[in-house]
Design a protein around this motif. Structure first.
Motif, mmCIF file in Angstrom:
data_model
loop_
_atom_site.group_PDB
_atom_site.id
_atom_site.type_symbol
_atom_site.label_atom_id
_atom_site.label_comp_id
_atom_site.label_asym_id
_atom_site.label_seq_id
_atom_site.Cartn_x
_atom_site.Cartn_y
_atom_site.Cartn_z
ATOM 1 N N ASP A 15 0.827 -1.207 0.000
ATOM 2 C CA ASP A 15 0.000 0.000 0.000
ATOM 3 C C ASP A 15 0.862 1.258 0.000
ATOM 4 O O ASP A 15 0.509 2.266 -0.624
ATOM 5 N N HIS A 17 3.893 1.623 -1.417
ATOM 6 C CA HIS A 17 4.401 1.846 -2.777
ATOM 7 C C HIS A 17 3.277 2.236 -3.727
ATOM 8 O O HIS A 17 3.471 3.054 -4.638
ATOM 9 N N ALA A 18 2.092 1.654 -3.543
ATOM 10 C CA ALA A 18 0.964 1.993 -4.407
ATOM 11 C C ALA A 18 0.601 3.471 -4.273
ATOM 12 O O ALA A 18 0.166 4.114 -5.235
ATOM 13 N N ALA A 19 0.790 4.025 -3.083
ATOM 14 C CA ALA A 19 0.518 5.444 -2.878
ATOM 15 C C ALA A 19 1.657 6.322 -3.383
ATOM 16 O O ALA A 19 1.420 7.389 -3.966
ATOM 17 N N ARG A 21 4.272 5.493 -5.645
ATOM 18 C CA ARG A 21 4.714 5.293 -7.034
ATOM 19 C C ARG A 21 3.733 4.357 -7.738
ATOM 20 O O ARG A 21 4.098 3.263 -8.180
ATOM 21 N N PRO A 22 2.450 4.744 -7.838
ATOM 22 C CA PRO A 22 1.397 3.818 -8.275
ATOM 23 C C PRO A 22 1.614 3.216 -9.655
ATOM 24 O O PRO A 22 1.279 2.052 -9.882
ATOM 25 N N ASP A 23 2.172 3.984 -10.592
ATOM 26 C CA ASP A 23 2.276 3.503 -11.970
ATOM 27 C C ASP A 23 3.645 2.943 -12.323
ATOM 28 O O ASP A 23 3.848 2.472 -13.451
ATOM 29 N N SER A 35 2.161 -2.957 -12.197
ATOM 30 C CA SER A 35 2.516 -1.745 -11.461
ATOM 31 C C SER A 35 2.309 -1.976 -9.974
ATOM 32 O O SER A 35 1.681 -2.948 -9.550
ATOM 33 N N TRP A 36 2.820 -1.037 -9.170
ATOM 34 C CA TRP A 36 2.637 -1.166 -7.731
ATOM 35 C C TRP A 36 1.161 -1.097 -7.353
ATOM 36 O O TRP A 36 0.698 -1.839 -6.478
ATOM 37 N N ARG A 37 0.418 -0.218 -7.995
ATOM 38 C CA ARG A 37 -1.014 -0.118 -7.683
ATOM 39 C C ARG A 37 -1.717 -1.428 -8.026
ATOM 40 O O ARG A 37 -2.521 -1.947 -7.237
ATOM 41 N N ARG A 38 -1.390 -1.981 -9.195
ATOM 42 C CA ARG A 38 -2.013 -3.233 -9.614
ATOM 43 C C ARG A 38 -1.570 -4.390 -8.727
ATOM 44 O O ARG A 38 -2.371 -5.266 -8.376
ATOM 45 N N THR A 41 -3.492 -4.594 -5.599
ATOM 46 C CA THR A 41 -4.857 -5.072 -5.846
ATOM 47 C C THR A 41 -4.894 -6.566 -6.121
ATOM 48 O O THR A 41 -5.713 -7.293 -5.544
#
Length: 497
Positions: A15, A17-19, A21-23, A35-38, A41
Motif C-alpha cells: 500500500d 508503494h501503491a501510494a 509510485r502507483p504507476d 505496477s505497484w497499484r495493480r 490489488t
C-alpha cells in the motif's frame, strides 16, 4: 546500517508503494508487467479468494510455477491470506514433487498450465492461464485477512537436498525481511530507481528474499527471466538494469559468452548460493568493470549470513563480513569449543534470520538449533579483520588416512586447470585409507595435464586418484553441487535425471 523500517506486513509495504509510485513497474516478465497499484490489488484479491475457499491461518498453500510475474504475486498473496507459501521446484522429478506436496500437506496448489498435470487428481489447483486470471480480476466475497504477526511461519522452502531428501524450512516474514534490512537495502542498495535483472529460480530462498521480498520492501523494480541464459542477459544488459544477481556458475558462463567488455549500465552484480572462485570474481570485475559482491547464505537463515560491501576491503575468495546484527561462531567440530584465531571451525549463526525449524521434524530441528544457534554444517575461517571464507562442509569432508580433505579446496584448483569449465570432488571408499578423493570435470581438458596441475598445486594426499569427464556437474537451483548424485555414479548407480 540496518533498515528496519522495511520490516512490516506485506500489505503495508504494498500500500505504501501503491501510494508513492502507483504507476511504476514492480515486476515484469516476457508476457506482462504489473505496477505497484495493480500489485497491491491483485495480491489482495487473490488472498481474499484463498480465504473464501477455506484457507485458514497456518494452512500451507503450495506453488508449482515457472518464473513469472504471477509467481511473485502468489508469493505475496498467500501471506496476505495468513497462510504459508510453500514454493516448490517446478522442475522436480514427479516422485520428489509428490513427496513434497504430501509432506507439506498443502490445501491448495497454485500452478501454471505446464505443471498442472503433475499434481494428481486429489489436489485443489488454481491455474495460471485459467482460473487464476479470473480471481485476480474480481473482488472476493471475503476480504484479505492481512495478518500483522511477523513471527509466524509465512514461507516454507525445501532444502536443496545436497545430501539427501529435502526438508521443509519454516521462515517468518520477519526473518526474511530482516535480511532485506541488513543486506539488500544497505549493502546492495536496492530502492526506488534500481532495476534488477534476474534469472534466479524463484522457488529458491535467495530469489525469494532478494528478488521478491527485496523488491517489495524497497520499491525497486525487477525483470524476471524464465531461466538463466548468458546470451540473453548479455543482450539485455544495455537496457538500463542496475543490479544482476546470480550464482557462481552464472558468472562463469557470462564470462565465457562475453568475449569482451559488454555494453551495460550495471552498478553491481551479486553472487550467492555456492562458493565463488576468486579467479571468477576478479576476472568478472575486470571484464565488466563493476563490483561482483560475493556473499554466503543458506535457506535455514533466510539466506544471507555474510556479504562483501561495495566499498572498502574485499578479499577475493571471501564471502565477506557477517551481516550487521548477526552473531557468528566458528566451532571446532572435534572439541565443541571456539576455534582459535585464524583456525577453521563449523559456522554457527544466531540472529533474527534463523529459521523457526524444520516442518514436522523436531529431532532434526534439535540437531541443528542449539540454544538459539544454527549449526550450518559449513566449515569456515575468519581472517584478522573478520572476513569469512567458506572452506567446505563437515559432512562433505573426505578423511584419507587420517588427513582431512575438503572438496572445495580441490575444486578451486581444478577450475584453474586449462580446459576445465566446471568441477566437483567426492570421496570414494578405500579399504585401507578410508576414503580417497575422485574428481569430475566438465569441458575438453587433457586429463593427464589436469592431474599434473593438481600435483603441482595440492599436497599429495589431496590429489584426486581418478578424473572423470562428465557433461554437467549436477547442481541445485542455488548452484550447490549434488555430491550424492556423483557418489551414486561411483557406486555404479545411475544418478537421477
Amino acid at each position: 546500517m540496518l533498515r528496519t523500517e522495511v520490516i512490516r506486513p506485506v500489505h503495508e509495504l504494498l500500500d505504501g508503494h501503491a501510494a508513492a509510485r502507483p504507476d511504476d513497474v514492480a515486476f515484469a516478465d516476457d508476457a506482462r508487467d504489473v505496477s505497484w497499484r495493480r500489485l497491491a490489488t491483485t495480491t489482495r484479491r487473490l488472498a481474499g479468494h484463498l480465504a473464501a475457499r477455506g484457507v485458514r491461518p497456518g494452512d500451507r498453500v503450495a506453488m508449482v510455477m515457472a518464473n513469472a510475474v504471477e509467481t511473485a504475486e502468489t508469493y505475496l498473496a498467500i501471506p496476505r491470506a495468513g497462510a504459508v507459501a510453500v514454493c516448490l521446484n517446478p522442475d522436480a522429478a514427479p516422485a520428489e514433487l509428490a513427496y513434497m506436496l504430501a509432506d507439506c500437506g498443502a490445501r491448495v496448489v497454485v500452478t501454471d498450465v505446464a505443471h498442472a498435470g503433475l499434481l494428481g487428481p486429489d489436489v485443489t489447483a488454481i491455474v495460471v492461464g485459467g482460473d487464476y486470471e479470473d480471481l485476480v480480476a474480481d473482488e472476493p466475497p471475503t476480504p484479505a485477512p492481512d495478518p500483522t504477526d511477523l513471527d509466524v511461519t509465512a514461507f516454507m522452502l525445501y532444502t536443496s537436498g545436497t545430501t539427501g531428501r529435502p526438508k521443509g524450512v519454516e521462515l517468518s516474514l520477519r526473518s526474511c525481511l530482516w535480511v532485506v534490512a541488513a543486506c539488500w537495502a544497505p549493502i546492495v542498495g536496492l530502492g526506488p530507481g534500481e532495476t534488477v535483472l534476474s534469472g534466479l529460480p524463484l522457488f529458491h530462498s535467495y530469489a525469494l528474499d532478494m528478488c521478491v521480498l527485496g523488491i517489495v520492501a524497497t520499491g525497486a523494480s525487477e525483470r524476471i527471466l524464465p531461466r538463466f541464459s548468458p546470451t540473453r542477459i548479455l543482450e539485455m544488459l544495455g537496457d538500463g538494469y542496475t543490479v544482476l544477481p546470480g550464482v557462481p556458475t552464472h558468472f562463469s558462463y557470462l564470462l565465457q559468452a562475453a568475449g569482451h567488455r559488454p555494453r551495460h549500465r550495471l552498478r553491481m552484480a551479486v553472487s550467492a548460493g555456492a562458493i565463488l572462485p576468486a579467479s571468477v570474481n576478479e576476472t568478472f570485475e575486470q571484464v565488466f568493470g563493476v563490483p561482483l559482491l560475493d556473499g554466503y547464505g543458506i535457506t535455514e537463515t533466510s539466506t544471507m549470513v555474510a556479504m562483501n560491501w561495495p566499498h572498502g576491503t574485499r578479499p577475493y575468495g571471501s564471502c565477506g563480513l557477517p551481516l550487521p546484527g548477526l552473531a557468528v561462531r566458528l566451532v571446532d567440530p572435534a572439541t565443541g569449543t571456539d576455534a582459535p584465531p585464524g583456525g577453521e571451525g563449523e559456522l554457527w549463526v544466531r540472529g533474527p534470520g534463523v529459521m523457526r525449524g524444520y516442518w514436522n521434524r523436531p529431532e532434526q530441528t534439535a540437531d541443528v538449533l542449539v540454544d538459539g544457534w544454527y549449526r550450518t554444517g559449513d566449515l569456515a575461517r575468519a581472517d584478522a579483520n573478520g572476513y569469512l571464507t567458506i572452506s567446505g562442509r563437515t559432512k562433505e569432508m573426505i578423511i584419507r588416512g587420517g588427513e582431512n580433505i575438503y572438496p572445495a579446496e580441490i575444486e578451486a584448483v581444478l577450475l584453474r586447470a586449462p580446459g576445465v569449465g566446471d568441477a566437483a570432488v567426492v570421496g570414494r571408499a578405500h579399504p585401507d585409507l578410508g576414503e580417497e578423493p575422485v574428481a569430475f570435470v566438465v569441458g575438453d581438458p587433457d586429463l593427464d595435464a589436469v592431474a599434473a596441475h593438481c600435483r603441482e598445486h595440492l599436497t599429495g594426499f589431496k590429489v584426486p586418484v581418478a578424473f572423470h569427464l562428465v557433461d554437467v556437474i549436477p547442481r541445485t537451483g542455488s548452484g550447490k553441487i549434488k555430491r550424492f548424485e556423483l557418489a551414486r555414479l561411483l557406486s555404479g548407480e545411475k544418478a537421477p535425471a
